[in-house]
Design a protein around this motif. Structure first.
Motif, PDB file in Angstrom:
ATOM      1  N   GLY A  80       0.791  -1.226   0.000  1.00 31.76           N
ATOM      2  CA  GLY A  80       0.000   0.000   0.000  1.00 31.76           C
ATOM      3  C   GLY A  80       0.822   1.274   0.000  1.00 31.76           C
ATOM      4  O   GLY A  80       0.266   2.372  -0.025  1.00 31.76           O
ATOM      5  N   LYS A  81       2.138   1.148   0.003  1.00 30.35           N
ATOM      6  CA  LYS A  81       2.999   2.330   0.011  1.00 30.35           C
ATOM      7  C   LYS A  81       2.985   3.008  -1.351  1.00 30.35           C
ATOM      8  O   LYS A  81       3.122   2.350  -2.380  1.00 30.35           O
ATOM      9  N   CYS A  82       2.805   4.323  -1.369  1.00 29.82           N
ATOM     10  CA  CYS A  82       2.862   5.082  -2.612  1.00 29.82           C
ATOM     11  C   CYS A  82       4.335   5.209  -3.024  1.00 29.82           C
ATOM     12  O   CYS A  82       5.159   5.748  -2.272  1.00 29.82           O
ATOM     13  N   VAL A  83       4.666   4.702  -4.204  1.00 27.03           N
ATOM     14  CA  VAL A  83       6.062   4.704  -4.657  1.00 27.03           C
ATOM     15  C   VAL A  83       6.302   5.647  -5.823  1.00 27.03           C
ATOM     16  O   VAL A  83       7.449   5.853  -6.234  1.00 27.03           O
ATOM     17  N   ASP A  84       5.236   6.240  -6.345  1.00 26.21           N
ATOM     18  CA  ASP A  84       5.401   7.189  -7.454  1.00 26.21           C
ATOM     19  C   ASP A  84       4.199   8.123  -7.486  1.00 26.21           C
ATOM     20  O   ASP A  84       3.059   7.696  -7.289  1.00 26.21           O
ATOM     21  N   MET A  85       4.470   9.412  -7.724  1.00 26.76           N
ATOM     22  CA  MET A  85       3.435  10.436  -7.769  1.00 26.76           C
ATOM     23  C   MET A  85       3.746  11.366  -8.957  1.00 26.76           C
ATOM     24  O   MET A  85       4.034  12.551  -8.794  1.00 26.76           O
ATOM     25  N   PRO A  86       3.676  10.838 -10.187  1.00 19.03           N
ATOM     26  CA  PRO A  86       4.185  11.568 -11.345  1.00 19.03           C
ATOM     27  C   PRO A  86       3.374  12.805 -11.732  1.00 19.03           C
ATOM     28  O   PRO A  86       3.892  13.650 -12.476  1.00 19.03           O
ATOM     29  N   SER A  87       2.138  12.932 -11.243  1.00 14.67           N
ATOM     30  CA  SER A  87       1.336  14.100 -11.607  1.00 14.67           C
ATOM     31  C   SER A  87       1.608  15.296 -10.702  1.00 14.67           C
ATOM     32  O   SER A  87       1.056  16.381 -10.920  1.00 14.67           O
ATOM     33  N   VAL A  88       2.468  15.116  -9.696  1.00 16.67           N
ATOM     34  CA  VAL A  88       2.797  16.184  -8.750  1.00 16.67           C
ATOM     35  C   VAL A  88       4.238  16.653  -9.016  1.00 16.67           C
ATOM     36  O   VAL A  88       5.136  15.810  -9.144  1.00 16.67           O
ATOM     37  N   PRO A  89       4.484  17.959  -9.134  1.00 20.49           N
ATOM     38  CA  PRO A  89       5.859  18.440  -9.328  1.00 20.49           C
ATOM     39  C   PRO A  89       6.788  17.886  -8.252  1.00 20.49           C
ATOM     40  O   PRO A  89       6.408  17.744  -7.085  1.00 20.49           O
ATOM     41  N   ALA A  90       8.014  17.560  -8.640  1.00 20.51           N
ATOM     42  CA  ALA A  90       8.953  16.889  -7.745  1.00 20.51           C
ATOM     43  C   ALA A  90       9.143  17.630  -6.431  1.00 20.51           C
ATOM     44  O   ALA A  90       9.236  17.008  -5.364  1.00 20.51           O
ATOM     45  N   ARG A  91       9.180  18.948  -6.451  1.00 22.76           N
ATOM     46  CA  ARG A  91       9.411  19.711  -5.225  1.00 22.76           C
ATOM     47  C   ARG A  91       8.217  19.664  -4.279  1.00 22.76           C
ATOM     48  O   ARG A  91       8.325  20.023  -3.109  1.00 22.76           O
ATOM     49  N   MET A  92       7.037  19.238  -4.802  1.00 26.86           N
ATOM     50  CA  MET A  92       5.829  19.151  -3.970  1.00 26.86           C
ATOM     51  C   MET A  92       5.446  17.699  -3.653  1.00 26.86           C
ATOM     52  O   MET A  92       4.431  17.457  -3.007  1.00 26.86           O
ATOM     53  N   ASP A  93       6.246  16.769  -4.111  1.00 24.55           N
ATOM     54  CA  ASP A  93       5.952  15.343  -3.937  1.00 24.55           C
ATOM     55  C   ASP A  93       5.828  14.993  -2.448  1.00 24.55           C
ATOM     56  O   ASP A  93       6.650  15.398  -1.635  1.00 24.55           O
TER      57      ASP A  93
END
Length: 420
Positions: A81-94
């Motif tokens: 259940g761990k989130c390992v990628d959030m590509p729709s969010v800018p890297a600095r706001m991940d």
């Protein structure tokens, strides 16, 4: 009762239903809508089907590269259940390290995937020691039933119905002398001994055999929704049947067996002349619907394939040719949830009454914090349960007859576990 069941490991699906990087599978367990998937490394994940971002279903997600990726915004989750990628969010706001899908602990063994749905996911209980499920050679099949789990389970605990529902048209001369159902045909009104056990409740239905011995049919209720049925030879075959609640009005049967029955277990039983006693069960193709897995082609929609001519001419007492559908018909015909106030229980229903009370008191005790769920911390108690039919000295009680039969039985699982 749902909270009580969550104290235990629960059968979730067959291992064969999940393919590495394959399609996710919809699961409904204890009224929760979940998905199951197998990742690139072969690990199994079972989690809430809703993505923690905007609640789009992860069932339509992409199972790829060691995780399930939501197709809405690309967020990806591993089997824990761990989130390992959030590509729709800018890297600095991940902030993926702070997002988790609701996932449950799983383990896989001997063709079955188990899930722990308890509140403390960091401290799951020991694995259950249910004999049939501990064999690497176990045979497992599933079937969905359109009724409450307890209603379905109680059919397994009612041994007096066998002489009518399943073999009501047979005569003793139709069966070989050592056929396990022959004593039932000789005497369709058994007497009972019922006693509480560490794993739940145990009963022995007994009747004199025509060779002077006592015929015993021993079976069990095991917490929280397991049965062991007596339609097999006690010495050489182990069985366990889980009636897992899908929701309040649907349940999934996991039938697990190992060993041999001299070529004559109940589902493939034959007459003396070799004629099959029952037809084989047939399934609809599985679908992706929440209720789309392991459904029989016969159901209430076609009156469970009842053949009135067969009923009249004595081919089958019920007119229903499959033994499992015979059980399915009577339990589903009661409605999704039986109104027990309409019943008139008989002395032969004492096992039913004892199991209802035992399960209710155990669930209340857990809810009130008075005692842990039975067998959760001592899973070895379940290994002491074994069901089946056998002949014994008519002078002995159930307890003595059972212990003697158990001492002579072939057992499975313990040596395998020790080797691991």
């Amino acid at each position: 009762m749902g909270t009580f069941m969550r104290q235990y490991w629960i059968p979730a699906c067959l291992s064969s239903e999940l393919v590495a990087d394959g399609d996710p599978v919809r699961l409904m367990l204890l009224c929760e809508k979940l998905i199951a998937f197998r990742d690139s490394e072969g690990r199994v994940g079972i989690m809430d089907h809703r993505c923690p971002h905007r609640c789009a279903s992860l069932f339509i997600g992409r199972n790829e590269e060691s995780g399930i990726r939501c197709v809405y915004h690309g967020w990806k989750f591993d089997v824990n259940g761990k989130c390992v990628d959030m590509p729709s969010v800018p890297a600095r706001m991940d902030f993926k390290e702070r997002v988790h899908a609701k996932a449950y602990k799983t383990y896989e063994s001997n063709g079955l995937v188990w899930v722990y749905m308890g509140a403390d996911q960091d401290a799951p209980p020991p694995r259950p020691q249910i004999e049939a499920a501990m064999s690497p050679d176990a045979e497992i099949w599933c079937l969905q039933r359109d009724c409450n789990w307890l209603q379905a389970l109680e059919g397994d605990l009612d041994t007096s119905h066998v002489g009518f529902l399943h073999v009501g048209s047979l005569k003793a001369e139709d069966l070989d002398e050592d056929h396990p159902m022959r004593p039932t045909v000789l005497n369709r009104a058994p007497e009972y001994e019922v006693q509480q056990s560490d794993w739940g409740v145990m009963y022995g239905g007994y009747r004199p055999n025509d060779d002077g011995q006592m015929s015993w049919r021993v079976a069990h209720y095991m917490f929280p929704f397991w049965t062991q049925t007596p339609n097999n030879r006690f010495a050489t075959r182990a069985i366990a049947r889980a009636w897992v609640p899908i929701d309040d009005e649907h349940s999934m049967l996991f039938d697990i067996t190992c060993g041999t029955d001299a070529g004559n277990p109940a589902y493939t039983s034959t007459l003396k002349d070799g004629t099959p006693l029952f037809d084989k069960i047939e399934y609809q193709p599985n679908t992706t619907d929440w209720y789309g897995r392991w459904r029989s082609t016969d159901s209430q929609a076609n009156d469970w394939a009842i053949d009135r001519d067969s009923q009249r001419n004595g081919t089958q007492f019920t007119g229903i040719p499959n033994i499992t559908m015979q059980d399915q018909a009577v339990t589903e015909s009661m409605g999704p949830i039986t109104d027990h106030s309409f019943e008139n229980l008989a002395p032969t229903d004492q096992m039913i009454a004892r199991v209802r009370r035992r399960a209710l008191l155990a669930a209340r005790s857990v809810a009130e914090g008075k005692a842990p769920a039975p067998g959760v911390k001592e899973p070895e108690v379940f290994y002491a349960a074994r069901a089946g039919s056998f002949l014994h000295d008519p002078k002995d009680s159930l307890d003595r007859a059972y212990k003697t039969a158990l001492s002579k039985a072939t057992r499975w699982g313990k040596e395998v576990e020790a080797a691991e």
